[in-house]
Design an enzyme around this catalytic site. Structure first.
Site, PDB file in Angstrom:
ATOM      1  CD  GLU A  47      18.714  -3.342   9.148  1.00  0.00           C
ATOM      2  OE1 GLU A  47      17.808  -3.515   8.333  1.00  0.00           O
ATOM      3  OE2 GLU A  47      19.415  -2.295   9.217  1.00  0.00           O
ATOM      4  CE  LYS A 124      14.178  -2.058   7.484  1.00  0.00           C
ATOM      5  NZ  LYS A 124      15.587  -1.989   7.019  1.00  0.00           N
ATOM      6  CB  CYS A 169      17.007  -0.078   9.646  1.00  0.00           C
ATOM      7  SG  CYS A 169      18.173   0.963   8.709  1.00  0.00           S
TER       8      CYS A 169
END
Length: 311
Positions: A47, A124, A169
């Site tokens: 990321e 995300k 994440c």
């Protein structure tokens, strides 16, 4: 017949605030060269691979943070990475801060094929942290200030001879992430992360607990959806702030088949047979035979906790 994807999980050590894109890209190319020498045909980076983890800093004027974002991909700074991947015939995935032409801000990740073409993008979904400066935290985690929640959902692509999905994440902690991709037959989920080694709201939750929760999330997602999971860290101390490592690869039975034991630049290479997903998908996690969707309504009807149904 086996369907092997030899993947290189390419961990990056810390990226300091002063380090420029060209320097970071040179480090990424060095890892790609090592991966190529070790027979990998797909490399996965973390990321926000191109910059330090900038959401740790509060800026009143959000536009002053736009220099951490990429307005085009590839950009002049990242073009050498694409060129090297094409020269090696290597597919890749990496995360970055995306600034769209409309001025929207996302924490994004891409899939790039062996010809250097971007064939998939994910933004995300589960943004952690907070919006305003929080004096009660040991450190700031301002993703909700600088990014919008992703608008892509969780698509799966035909890629490298199999079905590939992406997450980023905090997404790895949510079972819905894996299940939505699992319902598309996903065979490998690749994800990058930048995870602080201490919980900013609970100082007693340190590195051991953080790594435990990280492994637990990846292993559960892999097992419960019969998929490979490749999780890649940016790690080490960035401008005085420590990020944990934990780069690992999990097989479709939920077993960790490899994990890096350091916080520097480095690669973990593993030959992943996508056909290893078949047994789980045809037995205990044969969704078509075993799922009972008539009982799952609350998952999409409620966001937060509500009244119990059995009162």
């Amino acid at each position: 017949m086996a369907r092997i994807v030899t993947v290189a999980a390419a961990q990056l050590g810390p990226i300091q605030q002063a380090e420029g894109r060209q320097s970071v890209v040179a480090r990424m190319i060095a890892l790609m060269e090592e991966a190529h020498a070790r027979g990998a045909n797909f490399i996965v980076y973390p990321e926000l691979a191109l910059t330090t983890f900038f959401p740790r800093w509060y800026e009143e004027d959000r536009s002053k943070m736009d220099h951490w974002f990429e307005a085009a991909m590839p950009s002049p700074a990242t073009q050498p990475l694409f060129d090297k991947a094409r020269a090696f015939g290597m597919a890749m995935s990496f995360g970055y801060a995306e600034l769209t032409p409309e001025g929207r801000h996302f924490n994004s990740s891409i899939l790039v094929d062996r010809n250097g073409a971007i064939v998939g993008k994910y933004r995300k979904t589960h943004l952690p942290g907070h919006v305003e400066y929080d004096t009660e935290r040991s450190h700031q985690h301002l993703e909700k200030r600088y990014f919008e929640p992703g608008d892509t959902g969780f698509p799966v692509w035909n890629f490298e001879g199999g079905l590939m999905g992406m997450a980023i994440c905090n997404d790895r902690r949510w079972p819905e992430t894996y299940r939505v991709m699992g319902l598309q037959g996903v065979e490998m989920v690749v994800l990058g992360f930048n995870t602080p080694s201490v919980n900013s709201q609970r100082g007693a939750e340190g590195l051991d607990d953080r790594l435990f929760h990280h492994r637990l999330s990846c292993q559960a997602g892999a097992y419960q959806n019969a998929t490979w999971v490749v999780a890649v860290a940016k790690a080490g101390t960035e401008d005085g702030n420590h990020l944990m490592g934990g780069t690992l690869i999990v097989d479709p039975n939920g077993k960790i088949v490899g994990e890096l034991d350091h916080e520097d630049d480095g690669i973990l290479v593993h030959a992943c047979d996508l056909d290893d997903t078949v047994f789980g998908k045809e037995t205990i996690f044969d969704f078509k035979r075993h799922r009972r969707v008539e009982h799952y309504g609350l998952i999409t009807e409620r966001t937060g906790v509500g009244a119990p149904l059995g009162r």
